[in-house]
Design a protein around this motif. Structure first.
Motif, mmCIF file in Angstrom:
data_model
loop_
_atom_site.group_PDB
_atom_site.id
_atom_site.type_symbol
_atom_site.label_atom_id
_atom_site.label_comp_id
_atom_site.label_asym_id
_atom_site.label_seq_id
_atom_site.Cartn_x
_atom_site.Cartn_y
_atom_site.Cartn_z
ATOM 1 N N SER A 29 0.816 -1.229 0.000
ATOM 2 C CA SER A 29 0.000 0.000 0.000
ATOM 3 C C SER A 29 0.838 1.263 0.000
ATOM 4 O O SER A 29 0.404 2.300 0.501
ATOM 5 C CB SER A 29 -0.966 0.011 1.198
ATOM 6 O OG SER A 29 -1.844 -1.093 1.149
ATOM 7 N N TYR B 241 1.519 -1.727 -9.465
ATOM 8 C CA TYR B 241 1.245 -0.379 -9.981
ATOM 9 C C TYR B 241 2.545 0.282 -10.432
ATOM 10 O O TYR B 241 2.622 0.840 -11.541
ATOM 11 C CB TYR B 241 0.582 0.493 -8.903
ATOM 12 C CG TYR B 241 0.634 1.967 -9.250
ATOM 13 C CD1 TYR B 241 -0.321 2.534 -10.077
ATOM 14 C CD2 TYR B 241 1.678 2.776 -8.794
ATOM 15 C CE1 TYR B 241 -0.250 3.871 -10.432
ATOM 16 C CE2 TYR B 241 1.760 4.104 -9.149
ATOM 17 C CZ TYR B 241 0.797 4.658 -9.964
ATOM 18 O OH TYR B 241 0.890 5.979 -10.340
ATOM 19 N N TYR C 237 -8.726 6.024 -9.913
ATOM 20 C CA TYR C 237 -9.042 7.456 -9.790
ATOM 21 C C TYR C 237 -10.472 7.684 -10.244
ATOM 22 O O TYR C 237 -10.840 7.188 -11.318
ATOM 23 C CB TYR C 237 -8.082 8.288 -10.639
ATOM 24 C CG TYR C 237 -8.355 9.775 -10.575
ATOM 25 C CD1 TYR C 237 -7.910 10.523 -9.480
ATOM 26 C CD2 TYR C 237 -9.069 10.425 -11.584
ATOM 27 C CE1 TYR C 237 -8.164 11.880 -9.419
ATOM 28 C CE2 TYR C 237 -9.323 11.785 -11.514
ATOM 29 C CZ TYR C 237 -8.874 12.510 -10.430
ATOM 30 O OH TYR C 237 -9.133 13.846 -10.355
ATOM 31 N N TYR D 88 -9.760 8.543 -6.223
ATOM 32 C CA TYR D 88 -9.120 7.678 -5.250
ATOM 33 C C TYR D 88 -10.151 7.048 -4.322
ATOM 34 O O TYR D 88 -11.039 7.727 -3.807
ATOM 35 C CB TYR D 88 -8.051 8.458 -4.481
ATOM 36 C CG TYR D 88 -7.049 9.043 -5.443
ATOM 37 C CD1 TYR D 88 -6.346 8.216 -6.305
ATOM 38 C CD2 TYR D 88 -6.857 10.414 -5.534
ATOM 39 C CE1 TYR D 88 -5.449 8.732 -7.223
ATOM 40 C CE2 TYR D 88 -5.955 10.939 -6.452
ATOM 41 C CZ TYR D 88 -5.272 10.097 -7.301
ATOM 42 O OH TYR D 88 -4.406 10.608 -8.215
ATOM 43 N N THR E 105 -4.687 5.187 -1.141
ATOM 44 C CA THR E 105 -4.542 5.934 -2.389
ATOM 45 C C THR E 105 -4.753 7.429 -2.171
ATOM 46 O O THR E 105 -4.074 8.251 -2.790
ATOM 47 C CB THR E 105 -5.515 5.411 -3.462
ATOM 48 O OG1 THR E 105 -6.864 5.458 -2.972
ATOM 49 C CG2 THR E 105 -5.179 3.987 -3.848
ATOM 50 N N GLN F 270 -2.669 7.140 -13.478
ATOM 51 C CA GLN F 270 -3.265 5.814 -13.649
ATOM 52 C C GLN F 270 -2.695 5.054 -14.843
ATOM 53 O O GLN F 270 -2.732 5.552 -15.977
ATOM 54 C CB GLN F 270 -4.774 5.963 -13.832
ATOM 55 C CG GLN F 270 -5.455 6.730 -12.707
ATOM 56 C CD GLN F 270 -5.328 6.026 -11.376
ATOM 57 O OE1 GLN F 270 -5.945 4.988 -11.153
ATOM 58 N NE2 GLN F 270 -4.526 6.588 -10.484
#
Length: 308
Positions: free
Chosen positions: A85, A159, A195, A197, A202, A216
């Motif tokens: 995270s 990500y 998005y 978020y 986030t 993104q």
């Protein structure tokens, strides 16, 4: 006979309880526990830590290089970026990735990045790109081929690798000079389309610095992207599978290669567990990743003059 059956049943019960306890521990403090379990459950694989490098003033800006027995000629490189995270995680807890991937014929690099307040967008992308720049410039010293790199990550790490692979500015700014060196991208349970978020993590990592839709991966899909392999548990409630479906659809719409593997009944950590012992006994994820790596890093053999 009844006594024997009772003993067997008791041992099975203890095993199930122990296994359940391990899974609970992994879910609470996953990577470190998983690394220990893999080290105990796996056979001796001859994988060694060849190098440790610092890439910045923050202790988390580091990388570790692992390798097994040297091959004939430079080996392709597997770069893995951890999840957590964007607030937790340490490459030192992910040795199981190296112990399972390196014996397949790869030099493995475990990359870190700044976390928490100092790691807010775009710091995690700058640091991931710095890992790739170091690999591009130095991995030859450790038997790796800088022209054959696959980047991979789990969760937040997925990500990171997806974004730096799709939005080329990060690699350019980091000084990655070997165009086309990234041969493939493996994303495990990654967030690629979040998005506006949709979670505390986030909002803390992206919203507090005013990042928008440009952050993104789904919005940077392009036809000339390297091949992608995206793996997701169908029952993942932390990072919903729609993230993988959205990125896969965007890449396919632009003509890029994207392979997907959806795992019925599996949750957020299951794709990562499947790369460690004893969970590798279910071969779906590991075999899919292994086949993708082999395909995307295969050396092309030049045709000799006068031969078909």
């Amino acid at each position: 006979m009844r006594t024997v059956m009772l003993v067997i049943a008791t041992l099975v019960g203890i095993g199930l309880i122990a296994g359940g306890s391990v899974l609970v521990a992994i879910n609470r403090n996953g990577p470190a526990v998983l690394d220990t379990v893999d080290r105990i459950a796996g056979k001796e694989r001859g994988v060694t830590l060849a190098h440790r490098a610092s890439l910045g003033p923050d202790a988390r800006q580091k990388l570790l290089v692992y390798r097994a027995a040297p091959g004939e000629g430079p080996q392709p490189v597997f770069v893995f970026v951890h999840g957590g995270s964007w607030a937790n995680g340490d490459p030192d807890d992910y040795g199981f990735i190296a112990r399972n991937i390196a014996p397949e014929g790869y030099v493995v690099v475990l990359g870190g990045y700044r976390l928490g307040e100092s790691g807010r967008y775009p710091a995690m992308l700058e640091d991931t790109a710095s890992v790739l720049a170091w690999v591009n410039q130095n991995i030859g010293e450790f038997g790796g081929d800088p022209q054959r790199i696959v980047i991979a990550g789990h969760s937040a790490g997925a990500y990171n690798v997806a974004q730096v692979a799709l939005e080329e500015r990060w690699l350019v700014e980091a000084g990655v000079v070997a165009e086309g060196a990234v041969k493939g991208v493996v994303g495990l349970a990654g967030p690629y389309d979040f998005y506006p978020y949709d979670s505390d993590s986030t909002r803390a990592t992206f919203g507090t610095v005013g990042a928008g839709a440009e952050s993104q991966p789904v919005n940077h899909a392009k036809g000339e992207a390297p091949p992608f392999l995206l793996v997701h548990g169908e029952d993942d409630t932390l990072v919903k599978p729609r993230n993988t479906r959205a990125l896969a659809a965007a890449l396919e719409a632009r003509g890029a290669r994207v392979d997907t593997l959806y795992l019925p009944g599996k949750t957020h950590n299951d794709p990562l567990l499947a790369l460690a012992n004893p969970w590798r006994r279910d071969p779906r994820v590991f075999d899919t990743v292994k086949a993708f790596l082999k395909d995307t890093t295969a050396l092309s053999v030049p045709v000799q003059a006068g031969k078909p």
